[in-house]
Design a protein around this motif. Structure first.
Motif, PDB file in Angstrom:
ATOM      1  N   LYS A  17      33.994 -14.247  19.596  1.00 21.62           N
ATOM      2  CA  LYS A  17      34.709 -13.908  18.355  1.00 21.62           C
ATOM      3  C   LYS A  17      33.734 -13.394  17.293  1.00 21.62           C
ATOM      4  CE  LYS A  17      38.575 -17.142  18.993  1.00 21.62           C
ATOM      5  NZ  LYS A  17      39.331 -18.296  18.432  1.00 21.62           N
ATOM      6  N   ARG A  18      32.576 -14.064  17.190  1.00 21.33           N
ATOM      7  CA  ARG A  18      31.576 -13.674  16.199  1.00 21.33           C
ATOM      8  C   ARG A  18      31.106 -12.234  16.434  1.00 21.33           C
ATOM      9  NH1 ARG A  18      28.062 -17.904  16.890  1.00 21.33           N
ATOM     10  NH2 ARG A  18      29.060 -19.080  15.226  1.00 21.33           N
ATOM     11  N   VAL A  21      34.164  -9.591  15.706  1.00 22.23           N
ATOM     12  CA  VAL A  21      34.488  -9.252  14.303  1.00 22.23           C
ATOM     13  C   VAL A  21      33.360  -8.434  13.661  1.00 22.23           C
ATOM     14  CG1 VAL A  21      36.022 -11.242  14.034  1.00 22.23           C
ATOM     15  CG2 VAL A  21      33.641 -11.431  13.275  1.00 22.23           C
ATOM     16  N   LYS A  22      32.130  -8.701  14.074  1.00 25.81           N
ATOM     17  CA  LYS A  22      31.012  -7.921  13.546  1.00 25.81           C
ATOM     18  C   LYS A  22      31.110  -6.456  14.003  1.00 25.81           C
ATOM     19  CE  LYS A  22      25.915  -7.772  13.616  1.00 25.81           C
ATOM     20  NZ  LYS A  22      25.826  -6.492  14.357  1.00 25.81           N
ATOM     21  N   THR A  25      34.261  -4.565  12.664  1.00 23.99           N
ATOM     22  CA  THR A  25      34.064  -4.219  11.253  1.00 23.99           C
ATOM     23  C   THR A  25      33.176  -2.976  11.122  1.00 23.99           C
ATOM     24  OG1 THR A  25      34.345  -6.510  10.549  1.00 23.99           O
ATOM     25  CG2 THR A  25      33.167  -5.060   9.034  1.00 23.99           C
TER      26      THR A  25
ATOM     27  N   LYS D  56      32.017 -11.200   9.246  1.00 27.70           N
ATOM     28  CA  LYS D  56      31.489 -12.550   9.439  1.00 27.70           C
ATOM     29  C   LYS D  56      32.638 -13.557   9.492  1.00 27.70           C
ATOM     30  CE  LYS D  56      27.897 -15.425   7.277  1.00 27.70           C
ATOM     31  NZ  LYS D  56      27.134 -15.611   6.034  1.00 27.70           N
ATOM     32  N   LEU D  57      32.596 -14.430  10.502  1.00 28.00           N
ATOM     33  CA  LEU D  57      33.641 -15.447  10.609  1.00 28.00           C
ATOM     34  C   LEU D  57      33.604 -16.372   9.398  1.00 28.00           C
ATOM     35  CD1 LEU D  57      33.392 -16.531  14.369  1.00 28.00           C
ATOM     36  CD2 LEU D  57      35.087 -15.006  13.336  1.00 28.00           C
ATOM     37  N   PHE D  58      34.762 -16.755   8.927  1.00 28.49           N
ATOM     38  CA  PHE D  58      34.890 -17.675   7.804  1.00 28.49           C
ATOM     39  C   PHE D  58      34.195 -19.000   8.123  1.00 28.49           C
ATOM     40  CE2 PHE D  58      37.253 -20.098   4.577  1.00 28.49           C
ATOM     41  CZ  PHE D  58      37.337 -19.177   3.552  1.00 28.49           C
ATOM     42  N   ASP D  60      31.562 -19.459   9.713  1.00 34.27           N
ATOM     43  CA  ASP D  60      30.099 -19.323   9.670  1.00 34.27           C
ATOM     44  C   ASP D  60      29.575 -19.323   8.235  1.00 34.27           C
ATOM     45  OD1 ASP D  60      29.737 -19.290  12.402  1.00 34.27           O
ATOM     46  OD2 ASP D  60      29.790 -17.111  12.574  1.00 34.27           O
TER      47      ASP D  60
END
Lengths: 62, 62, 62, 62, 62, 62
Positions: A17-18, A21-22, A25, D56-58, D60
């Motif tokens: 997931k990390r 999303v990076k 984006t 960035k994941l919330f 994190d």
């Protein structure tokens, strides 16, 4: 804005997931030209018994 | 495509979900003329404390 | 409730939409046992330049 | 109709949800002029590991 | 976040939309305690031929 | 699956959309390991009078 929703089968790791999303984006910023702080992403974990293709639940096999 | 989302109160059995995705897929194929393999359905289970009608939570009674 | 969303490629006739909402409603009532008046459906017409599979816009061919 | 969806970070109390659906319903009725019984609201509880801002994941940190 | 979606029948004036997003934002801030700058709202205008209740298109009468 | 929705302010060119769906698909495939043919993306064009931040319509300025 942009507002992004990504629905994936449950079971993805936090690491996946990390990274996702990076990279998503960056892909949007590259093409739209917005600041990366403007991109919001929501991930939705789908259960196999809540998805169907061709009239058949994913949890019943394909 | 078509992409279908069906939001129902939580507590439906797998048997109900299995029947529903089969019959909804047939209903769409009959009217749109697409192959059934093109129909994707997502089911969403709603909790009674997360739904409201008329300004009142479903979990508080109707 | 149930709340249904059906996303289809734009260009469906009113007759197709009329038949689809009738038949999808019946399919849900049959399996869930709710009154048909409880079933709400929203149709979304998708433009070919706003859909992509495999990284390619639908409007660019498949 | 109107159909409202409110996505919030998980952890809101039932009391907060109860107040929010009441007040949001009133806010819509005041401006649209529909009966309050017509307003339906769905709340969605978001997990911090399923939301991202700026890539960035919330979960994190920000 | 919070992320709000409000689906209404098309034809609302800009004045109605302006008042609705102001009042809905206040209703959420009051109950959740977030800053008002955190509240994002998306309005969706629904066409009568794209909504159905009880298996019948809204545009076909009720 | 994965199913992706990207909501952006209206006015993006077809070239921007074409690049965005290509790059977002690659970003997901890289992290999830699914075939690119599995990734479906829907783009939604938002009108400035249908978005609000902080209780104010985007079309009224920021």
């Amino acid at each position: 804005m942009p507002l992004v929703t990504i629905k994936v089968l449950e079971g993805r790791t936090t690491e996946q997931k990390r990274g996702m999303v990076k990279d998503v984006t960056e892909a949007i910023v590259k093409n739209i030209g917005c600041p990366d702080s403007a991109v919001q992403i929501e991930l939705v974990d789908l259960k196999p018994e809540n998805i169907a293709h061709g009239g058949k639940l994913f949890s019943d096999g394909r």
